[in-house]
Write a protein that holds these residues in place. Structure first.
Motif, short mmCIF file in Angstrom:
data_model
loop_
_atom_site.label_atom_id
_atom_site.label_comp_id
_atom_site.label_asym_id
_atom_site.label_seq_id
_atom_site.Cartn_x
_atom_site.Cartn_y
_atom_site.Cartn_z
N ALA A 1 -1.68 7.72 -9.51
CA ALA A 1 -1.70 8.91 -8.66
C ALA A 1 -3.08 9.57 -8.69
O ALA A 1 -3.60 9.99 -7.64
N SER A 2 -3.68 9.66 -9.86
CA SER A 2 -5.02 10.25 -9.99
C SER A 2 -6.07 9.38 -9.32
O SER A 2 -7.03 9.88 -8.71
N LEU A 3 -5.90 8.06 -9.40
CA LEU A 3 -6.84 7.12 -8.81
C LEU A 3 -6.89 7.28 -7.29
O LEU A 3 -7.94 7.08 -6.67
N CYS B 1 4.93 13.28 -11.63
CA CYS B 1 5.03 12.52 -12.89
C CYS B 1 5.29 13.45 -14.07
O CYS B 1 6.16 13.17 -14.92
N VAL B 2 4.55 14.55 -14.11
CA VAL B 2 4.69 15.50 -15.21
C VAL B 2 6.07 16.16 -15.18
O VAL B 2 6.74 16.30 -16.22
N ASP B 3 6.51 16.53 -14.01
CA ASP B 3 7.82 17.16 -13.87
C ASP B 3 8.94 16.20 -14.28
O ASP B 3 9.91 16.60 -14.94
N GLN C 1 0.83 -1.21 0.00
CA GLN C 1 0.00 0.00 0.00
C GLN C 1 0.87 1.27 0.00
O GLN C 1 0.50 2.29 0.59
N ASP C 2 2.00 1.17 -0.69
CA ASP C 2 2.95 2.28 -0.74
C ASP C 2 2.75 3.04 -2.05
O ASP C 2 3.33 2.72 -3.08
N ILE C 3 1.93 4.06 -1.99
CA ILE C 3 1.59 4.83 -3.19
C ILE C 3 2.81 5.61 -3.69
O ILE C 3 3.13 5.60 -4.89
N VAL C 4 3.51 6.25 -2.77
CA VAL C 4 4.67 7.05 -3.16
C VAL C 4 5.75 6.16 -3.78
O VAL C 4 6.32 6.49 -4.83
N ASP D 1 -0.29 15.89 -5.95
CA ASP D 1 1.13 16.17 -5.80
C ASP D 1 1.98 15.15 -6.55
O ASP D 1 3.01 15.49 -7.16
N LEU D 2 1.49 13.89 -6.56
CA LEU D 2 2.21 12.85 -7.28
C LEU D 2 1.97 12.95 -8.79
O LEU D 2 2.83 12.58 -9.59
N VAL D 3 0.79 13.44 -9.17
CA VAL D 3 0.52 13.69 -10.59
C VAL D 3 1.51 14.72 -11.12
O VAL D 3 2.10 14.55 -12.20
#
Length: 294
Positions: A52-54, A64-66, A30-33, A59-61
């Protein structure tokens, strides 16, 4: 997950293994980061953004973009370096190839006997290629001058007097069964000199072939570029996506052009050799080295 990720280094299925590692982090930890970071390390921007969106992690989205934006800029610079490296290696490859063929022709050996002839550095085969190479302009490389200096060591004598001796003399002065500095230094330097690739040698030719191969984008790299261009377009980075795509195409076209010129030159050389053989009636075979098939 860390063990799976470690196994991915240097493998052709790197992205698949990193995806598996990310799945373990997400499903069992359950480690999203950690999941997002693992996917980003595999340049899987779209999947990372989806997860990340789910989980409503804007912040994680953004992360990803960066990351994709930074990667695109790195790739654009990399394309320029690959193109330049390919061009320089290609020019030197053509030069060394001519030297090797001229040396073989001069020695009267068959191309498959070339390796055996190279064993003796004083032999005519290597000497001719080496001397001609050193007199030529080497594209993309420079000869560095080596200056030697002897450092002095001040040693205190038994009666508080000072004596100045060279480092070389000092090493041998204190040489004993516990001090192997004397001979080992010479052996080490000799081994290091032997590892250096000699200009115009068969080893240099193989090294140039390897450089030409590495400079070309492999299928895995091309897949990542395509995914990055698509992702940047999806997140509104259209200008960067276009720049990345055009830079990749420019590299591809430039490398293909250089390859075509070399192939056309080899074909013309073969045709000219055949015409000359028919015209003058000689039966000398055209020298073709094994590396040319690569």
């Amino acid at each position: 997950a860390k063990e799976i990720a470690a196994e991915s280094n240097g493998t052709s299925n790197r992205r698949i293994l990193l995806t598996d590692a990310a799945r373990v982090l997400l499903d069992y930890g359950q480690d999203i980061v950690g999941t997002i970071e693992m996917l980003i390390s595999g340049e899987m921007w779209s999947e990372a953004r989806r997860i990340a969106s789910l989980h409503s992690r804007q912040d994680l989205v953004k992360k990803c973009v960066d990351a994709a934006t930074t990667y695109a800029g790195t790739c654009i610079d990399d394309f320029d370096e690959r193109t330049e490296s390919f061009q320089k290696a290609n020019d030197r490859y053509i030069e060394v190839l001519k030297l090797r063929k001229a040396a073989i022709r001069e020695s009267g050996l068959a191309p498959d006997e070339e390796h055996d002839a190279n064993v003796d550095d004083s032999g005519s085969l290597f000497s001719m290629a080496s001397n001609a190479s050193l007199q030529s302009n080497m594209s993309g490389s420079s000869m560095s001058s080596v200056s030697s200096s002897v450092s002095s060591v001040i040693t205190i004598g038994a009666q508080s007097t000072f004596s100045i001796s060279s480092e070389h003399e000092l090493a041998y002065k204190h040489k004993s069964k516990f001090n192997k500095l004397g001979n080992e230094k010479k052996k080490k330097k000799k081994r290091q000199r032997n590892k250096r690739i000699r200009p115009g040698s068969e080893e240099e030719l193989k090294s140039l072939v390897n450089t030409l191969k590495v400079s070309c984008a492999d299928p895995s790299y091309c897949e990542i570029i395509a995914d990055t261009v698509t992702f940047l377009g999806q997140v509104g980075k259209l200008d960067l996506a276009r720049q990345l795509f055009e830079s990749y195409n420019a590299m591809k076209v430039e490398i293909a052009l250089v390859q075509k010129e070399r192939i056309d030159a080899a074909r013309c050389e073969k045709e000219e050799h055949e015409r000359k053989a028919r015209r003058e009636g000689f039966d000398e075979p055209l020298i073709v080295l094994e590396v040319e098939s690569d």
